[in-house]
Design a protein around this motif. Structure first.
Motif, PDB file in Angstrom:
ATOM      1  N   ALA A  70       8.482 -17.464  -5.721  1.00  0.00           N
ATOM      2  CA  ALA A  70       7.282 -17.150  -6.506  1.00  0.00           C
ATOM      3  C   ALA A  70       6.966 -15.658  -6.428  1.00  0.00           C
ATOM      4  CB  ALA A  70       6.105 -17.978  -5.996  1.00  0.00           C
ATOM      5  N   ILE A  71       7.106 -15.081  -5.241  1.00  0.00           N
ATOM      6  CA  ILE A  71       6.886 -13.635  -5.086  1.00  0.00           C
ATOM      7  C   ILE A  71       7.907 -12.851  -5.903  1.00  0.00           C
ATOM      8  CG2 ILE A  71       6.998 -11.738  -3.431  1.00  0.00           C
ATOM      9  CD1 ILE A  71       5.826 -13.616  -1.341  1.00  0.00           C
ATOM     10  N   ARG A  72       9.140 -13.307  -5.881  1.00  0.00           N
ATOM     11  CA  ARG A  72      10.197 -12.638  -6.638  1.00  0.00           C
ATOM     12  C   ARG A  72       9.918 -12.688  -8.146  1.00  0.00           C
ATOM     13  NH1 ARG A  72      15.353 -13.830  -8.673  1.00  0.00           N
ATOM     14  NH2 ARG A  72      16.869 -12.168  -8.285  1.00  0.00           N
ATOM     15  N   LYS A  73       9.373 -13.799  -8.610  1.00  0.00           N
ATOM     16  CA  LYS A  73       9.021 -13.928 -10.022  1.00  0.00           C
ATOM     17  C   LYS A  73       7.891 -12.981 -10.388  1.00  0.00           C
ATOM     18  CE  LYS A  73       7.900 -17.485 -13.443  1.00  0.00           C
ATOM     19  NZ  LYS A  73       7.634 -18.943 -13.633  1.00  0.00           N
ATOM     20  N   ARG A  74       6.902 -12.868  -9.508  1.00  0.00           N
ATOM     21  CA  ARG A  74       5.794 -11.932  -9.775  1.00  0.00           C
ATOM     22  C   ARG A  74       6.289 -10.489  -9.775  1.00  0.00           C
ATOM     23  NH1 ARG A  74       2.919 -15.602  -6.354  1.00  0.00           N
ATOM     24  NH2 ARG A  74       3.209 -14.225  -4.565  1.00  0.00           N
ATOM     25  N   LYS A  75       7.252 -10.200  -8.924  1.00  0.00           N
ATOM     26  CA  LYS A  75       7.809  -8.848  -8.897  1.00  0.00           C
ATOM     27  C   LYS A  75       8.474  -8.511 -10.221  1.00  0.00           C
ATOM     28  CE  LYS A  75      11.292  -5.996  -6.616  1.00  0.00           C
ATOM     29  NZ  LYS A  75      12.381  -5.944  -5.614  1.00  0.00           N
ATOM     30  N   ARG A  76       9.206  -9.442 -10.775  1.00  0.00           N
ATOM     31  CA  ARG A  76       9.866  -9.227 -12.063  1.00  0.00           C
ATOM     32  C   ARG A  76       8.835  -9.024 -13.176  1.00  0.00           C
ATOM     33  NH1 ARG A  76      12.525 -12.508 -16.065  1.00  0.00           N
ATOM     34  NH2 ARG A  76      14.376 -11.451 -16.876  1.00  0.00           N
ATOM     35  N   ARG A  77       7.724  -9.738 -13.097  1.00  0.00           N
ATOM     36  CA  ARG A  77       6.669  -9.555 -14.093  1.00  0.00           C
ATOM     37  C   ARG A  77       6.041  -8.174 -13.972  1.00  0.00           C
ATOM     38  NH1 ARG A  77       3.504 -15.419 -13.737  1.00  0.00           N
ATOM     39  NH2 ARG A  77       5.121 -16.654 -14.784  1.00  0.00           N
ATOM     40  N   TRP A  78       5.864  -7.726 -12.730  1.00  0.00           N
ATOM     41  CA  TRP A  78       5.354  -6.380 -12.518  1.00  0.00           C
ATOM     42  C   TRP A  78       6.269  -5.353 -13.185  1.00  0.00           C
ATOM     43  CZ3 TRP A  78       1.392  -3.514 -10.614  1.00  0.00           C
ATOM     44  CH2 TRP A  78       0.350  -4.189  -9.974  1.00  0.00           C
ATOM     45  N   GLU A  79       7.561  -5.484 -12.952  1.00  0.00           N
ATOM     46  CA  GLU A  79       8.508  -4.520 -13.510  1.00  0.00           C
ATOM     47  C   GLU A  79       8.498  -4.552 -15.033  1.00  0.00           C
ATOM     48  OE1 GLU A  79      11.709  -4.841  -9.791  1.00  0.00           O
ATOM     49  OE2 GLU A  79      12.160  -5.720 -11.738  1.00  0.00           O
ATOM     50  N   SER A 138       8.434  -1.578  -9.446  1.00  0.00           N
ATOM     51  CA  SER A 138       8.864  -2.048  -8.125  1.00  0.00           C
ATOM     52  C   SER A 138       8.165  -1.278  -7.011  1.00  0.00           C
ATOM     53  CB  SER A 138      10.381  -1.905  -7.993  1.00  0.00           C
ATOM     54  OG  SER A 138      10.815  -2.319  -6.718  1.00  0.00           O
ATOM     55  N   SER A 139       7.968   0.022  -7.210  1.00  0.00           N
ATOM     56  CA  SER A 139       7.286   0.827  -6.188  1.00  0.00           C
ATOM     57  C   SER A 139       5.833   0.392  -6.020  1.00  0.00           C
ATOM     58  CB  SER A 139       7.359   2.310  -6.572  1.00  0.00           C
ATOM     59  OG  SER A 139       8.706   2.746  -6.674  1.00  0.00           O
ATOM     60  N   ILE A 140       5.156   0.146  -7.140  1.00  0.00           N
ATOM     61  CA  ILE A 140       3.766  -0.323  -7.073  1.00  0.00           C
ATOM     62  C   ILE A 140       3.703  -1.698  -6.406  1.00  0.00           C
ATOM     63  CG2 ILE A 140       1.746  -0.955  -8.427  1.00  0.00           C
ATOM     64  CD1 ILE A 140       2.631   1.084 -10.519  1.00  0.00           C
ATOM     65  N   TRP A 141       4.647  -2.563  -6.752  1.00  0.00           N
ATOM     66  CA  TRP A 141       4.678  -3.911  -6.167  1.00  0.00           C
ATOM     67  C   TRP A 141       4.902  -3.848  -4.662  1.00  0.00           C
ATOM     68  CZ3 TRP A 141       8.473  -6.563  -3.542  1.00  0.00           C
ATOM     69  CH2 TRP A 141       8.248  -7.926  -3.361  1.00  0.00           C
ATOM     70  N   ARG A 142       5.765  -2.972  -4.202  1.00  0.00           N
ATOM     71  CA  ARG A 142       6.029  -2.847  -2.760  1.00  0.00           C
ATOM     72  C   ARG A 142       4.782  -2.385  -2.010  1.00  0.00           C
ATOM     73  NH1 ARG A 142      11.517  -2.717  -1.236  1.00  0.00           N
ATOM     74  NH2 ARG A 142      10.955  -1.511   0.618  1.00  0.00           N
ATOM     75  N   LEU A 143       3.976  -1.548  -2.644  1.00  0.00           N
ATOM     76  CA  LEU A 143       2.752  -1.090  -1.992  1.00  0.00           C
ATOM     77  C   LEU A 143       1.763  -2.239  -1.805  1.00  0.00           C
ATOM     78  CD1 LEU A 143       2.138   2.332  -3.795  1.00  0.00           C
ATOM     79  CD2 LEU A 143       2.964   1.968  -1.449  1.00  0.00           C
ATOM     80  N   THR A 144       1.778  -3.196  -2.705  1.00  0.00           N
ATOM     81  CA  THR A 144       0.849  -4.330  -2.609  1.00  0.00           C
ATOM     82  C   THR A 144       1.368  -5.440  -1.694  1.00  0.00           C
ATOM     83  OG1 THR A 144       1.818  -5.347  -4.587  1.00  0.00           O
ATOM     84  CG2 THR A 144      -0.056  -3.864  -4.910  1.00  0.00           C
ATOM     85  N   MET A 149       6.975  -7.226   3.533  1.00  0.00           N
ATOM     86  CA  MET A 149       8.229  -6.628   3.118  1.00  0.00           C
ATOM     87  C   MET A 149       9.372  -6.989   4.051  1.00  0.00           C
ATOM     88  SD  MET A 149       8.027  -5.397   0.234  1.00  0.00           S
ATOM     89  CE  MET A 149       9.763  -4.986   0.327  1.00  0.00           C
ATOM     90  N   ARG A 150       9.120  -7.072   5.342  1.00  0.00           N
ATOM     91  CA  ARG A 150      10.203  -7.395   6.282  1.00  0.00           C
ATOM     92  C   ARG A 150      10.737  -8.803   6.021  1.00  0.00           C
ATOM     93  NH1 ARG A 150      10.492  -9.936  11.146  1.00  0.00           N
ATOM     94  NH2 ARG A 150       8.227 -10.226  11.187  1.00  0.00           N
ATOM     95  N   LEU A 151       9.835  -9.759   5.805  1.00  0.00           N
ATOM     96  CA  LEU A 151      10.257 -11.125   5.519  1.00  0.00           C
ATOM     97  C   LEU A 151      10.906 -11.237   4.136  1.00  0.00           C
ATOM     98  CD1 LEU A 151       7.148 -13.082   6.878  1.00  0.00           C
ATOM     99  CD2 LEU A 151       9.263 -12.510   8.072  1.00  0.00           C
ATOM    100  N   ILE A 152      10.380 -10.485   3.171  1.00  0.00           N
ATOM    101  CA  ILE A 152      10.937 -10.522   1.820  1.00  0.00           C
ATOM    102  C   ILE A 152      12.350  -9.946   1.800  1.00  0.00           C
ATOM    103  CG2 ILE A 152      10.689  -9.603  -0.512  1.00  0.00           C
ATOM    104  CD1 ILE A 152       7.667  -9.778  -0.129  1.00  0.00           C
ATOM    105  N   GLU A 153      12.555  -8.832   2.499  1.00  0.00           N
ATOM    106  CA  GLU A 153      13.888  -8.227   2.547  1.00  0.00           C
ATOM    107  C   GLU A 153      14.888  -9.143   3.240  1.00  0.00           C
ATOM    108  OE1 GLU A 153      13.270  -4.534   4.446  1.00  0.00           O
ATOM    109  OE2 GLU A 153      12.438  -3.536   2.670  1.00  0.00           O
ATOM    110  N   LYS A 154      14.429  -9.873   4.250  1.00  0.00           N
ATOM    111  CA  LYS A 154      15.304 -10.831   4.921  1.00  0.00           C
ATOM    112  C   LYS A 154      15.723 -11.946   3.963  1.00  0.00           C
ATOM    113  CE  LYS A 154      15.444 -13.975   8.882  1.00  0.00           C
ATOM    114  NZ  LYS A 154      14.669 -14.518  10.045  1.00  0.00           N
TER     115      LYS A 154
END
Length: 214
Positions: A70-79, A138-144, A149-154
């Motif tokens: 779900a987070i990955r989908k929101r990231k794509r929408r942000w981009e 993607s940069s704006i999404w990473r700030l939010t 981020m550690r769990l997402i990158e894993k």
């Protein structure tokens, strides 16, 4: 009657012998077996509590797949949301700059009419905005999502391994059998992932049938 409730032996002795035997009774007195059984049950509950705390700690350090997708989908929408205005801004900026330049048909640029050159440059500005948009989004999404981020990158690494393992060979595609979502960009839930696996299997069957016909 439980032996754990028996009164101390020193109280049942005569007063004259009590002072002499109190010390020896205390040193030789042993807890009954039933009481020892009750006493040994406490550490097991403590161990269970420790095991539960360790499991909960592991769960806290792992992001559930459903939440990750779900987070990955929101990231794509942000981009995508940021790409639209950056593309429009690049196009408008190109028109504003190259549209105000003087064009002399008698002075071609690289032997090409200046109108075509400036038009291509304007489209190039729009393309540049299209490429920059996902980076900014993607940069704006990473700030939010700095805390996760550690769990997402894993999870990103594990997800990429699943995609590489299950995706099809792109060299076997054809005009009637294109590769279905090679990078898994459209996956935003477990349902989408299962559908992606089915699409990969369908592609393999079609490719195998084409090879059999040849």
């Amino acid at each position: 009657m439980s032996t754990c409730n028996i009164r101390p032996l020193s109280r049942t002795l005569p007063t004259s012998t009590r002072p002499k035997l109190v010390s020896s009774i205390r040193t030789r007195f042993h807890t009954p077996a039933s009481c020892r059984g009750k006493a040994t049950k406490a550490p097991s509950s403590k161990g269970a509590a420790t095991g539960t705390s360790q499991v909960s700690q592991v769960e806290k350090e792992t992001l559930p797949w459903q939440e990750y997708l779900a987070i990955r989908k929101r990231k794509r929408r942000w981009e995508t949301a940021v790409t639209i205005p950056t593309t429009v801004a690049g196009f408008v900026g190109g028109i504003s700059y190259f549209g105000n330049l003087e064009m002399d048909p008698n002075k071609p640029i690289f032997n090409v009419d200046p109108m075509f050159v400036y038009g291509a440059a304007t489209l190039g500005c729009a393309g540049l905005g299209y490429l920059i948009g996902p980076v900014i989004g993607s940069s704006i999404w990473r700030l939010t999502h700095r805390r996760l981020m550690r769990l997402i990158e894993k999870r990103d690494k594990e997800f990429h391994q699943h995609i590489v393992k299950n995706r099809v060979d792109p060299t076997r595609q054809s005009a009637t059998n294109p590769v279905p979502d090679y990078y898994g960009e459209k996956i935003g839930s477990l349902h989408d992932y299962r559908q992606w696996l089915r699409d990969q299997a369908k592609f393999r069957r079609k490719a195998a049938s084409f090879l059999a016909e040849d």
